[in-house]
Design a protein around this motif. Sequence first.
Motif, PDB file in Angstrom:
ATOM      1  N   CYS A   1       5.291 -14.462  25.285  1.00 51.25           N
ATOM      2  CA  CYS A   1       4.307 -15.294  24.580  1.00 51.25           C
ATOM      3  C   CYS A   1       3.518 -16.085  25.618  1.00 51.25           C
ATOM      4  N   ALA A   2       2.288 -16.409  25.291  1.00 51.66           N
ATOM      5  CA  ALA A   2       1.469 -17.270  26.151  1.00 51.66           C
ATOM      6  C   ALA A   2       1.043 -18.498  25.355  1.00 51.66           C
ATOM      7  N   VAL A   3       1.179 -19.672  25.955  1.00 57.61           N
ATOM      8  CA  VAL A   3       0.790 -20.923  25.300  1.00 57.61           C
ATOM      9  C   VAL A   3      -0.390 -21.524  26.058  1.00 57.61           C
ATOM     10  N   VAL A   4      -1.497 -21.734  25.354  1.00 61.08           N
ATOM     11  CA  VAL A   4      -2.648 -22.411  25.936  1.00 61.08           C
ATOM     12  C   VAL A   4      -2.540 -23.899  25.608  1.00 61.08           C
ATOM     13  N   VAL A   5      -2.523 -24.733  26.627  1.00 66.76           N
ATOM     14  CA  VAL A   5      -2.471 -26.179  26.404  1.00 66.76           C
ATOM     15  C   VAL A   5      -3.892 -26.722  26.435  1.00 66.76           C
ATOM     16  N   ALA A   6      -4.275 -27.399  25.359  1.00 68.51           N
ATOM     17  CA  ALA A   6      -5.637 -27.929  25.249  1.00 68.51           C
ATOM     18  C   ALA A   6      -5.581 -29.382  24.813  1.00 68.51           C
ATOM     19  N   THR A   7      -6.710 -30.065  24.926  1.00 69.43           N
ATOM     20  CA  THR A   7      -6.844 -31.411  24.354  1.00 69.43           C
ATOM     21  C   THR A   7      -8.165 -31.497  23.610  1.00 69.43           C
ATOM     22  N   ILE A   8      -8.174 -32.284  22.569  1.00 74.40           N
ATOM     23  CA  ILE A   8      -9.405 -32.505  21.811  1.00 74.40           C
ATOM     24  C   ILE A   8     -10.443 -33.191  22.694  1.00 74.40           C
TER      25      ILE A   8
ATOM     26  N   ASN B   1     -14.911 -22.821  24.549  1.00 74.10           N
ATOM     27  CA  ASN B   1     -14.141 -22.750  25.787  1.00 74.10           C
ATOM     28  C   ASN B   1     -12.702 -22.324  25.500  1.00 74.10           C
ATOM     29  N   LEU B   2     -12.082 -22.973  24.525  1.00 79.27           N
ATOM     30  CA  LEU B   2     -10.719 -22.617  24.142  1.00 79.27           C
ATOM     31  C   LEU B   2     -10.657 -21.193  23.597  1.00 79.27           C
TER      32      LEU B   2
END
Length: 264
Positions: A91-98, A126-127
């Motif tokens: 699995c791949a987890v993309v960490v983002a912020t608002i 972008n996300l």
Amino acid sequence: TAGDLKAAGALTVLLKDAIKPNLVQTLEGTPAFVHGGPFGNIAHGCNSLIATRIALKYADVVVTEAGFGSDLGAEKFFDIKCRKAGLKPACAVVVATIRALKMHGGVAKDELKRENLLALEKGFVNLERHVETLRKYHVPVVVSVNRFSSDTEAEIALIKRLCSTIGVECVMADHWAEGGAGATDRARVVVRTIADKPSDFRPLYPDHMSLWDKTRTIAQEIYGAEDITVDKSVRDRFAELEKEGFGRFPICVAKTQYSFTTNP
């Protein structure tokens, strides 16, 4: 050099244990291996294979960080480290912020604490691109949003809705404030994703592709380039490397740590 200083022997004695990963723990007792931290903009952007293999012997699920986004850390983790090690990520987890997405949507840094749904939706591309990049490797993707205290309920609802439109689950994480308890939702989503969506991981390009074509593939598939062009001396050097037996090696791209585009 160390030899000039007649210190090679002493340094060897001091460094003989450095090949061993450091086992450390979080404040809550979660084990973590720290071994190697090469920056993703100039190297492969992830920890050592030794540390990952040891961790895999001791845990059902191992989380490994690949720094600087999908275009740097993830591409290199997948195409270099996983390829050479035979690892197949589940699995791949993309960490983002608002906050970051609003900045991508054109909001000035000192205005990021204010609710701005239009900017969030605009910056979401972008996300979306990071998710698209990870899917090229045929692994399931989860989006984890590190919550800031200034994030509003409307913004949280919007990012979850936008993620659902591209078929990816979005989970909020509050470990910055609550420690491990603040990341349990994310952990459950990841474990469920691993169980429900088997990974069919494969690198972006095959070993037998030419060095030039590997470089072009990364430029086009990861960075969205139309094509690549270089001085003849570079093409000649590629040809020399292939004659010397290095043609099956993966490519490591050096670039800035910024996004996959120079356009703000």
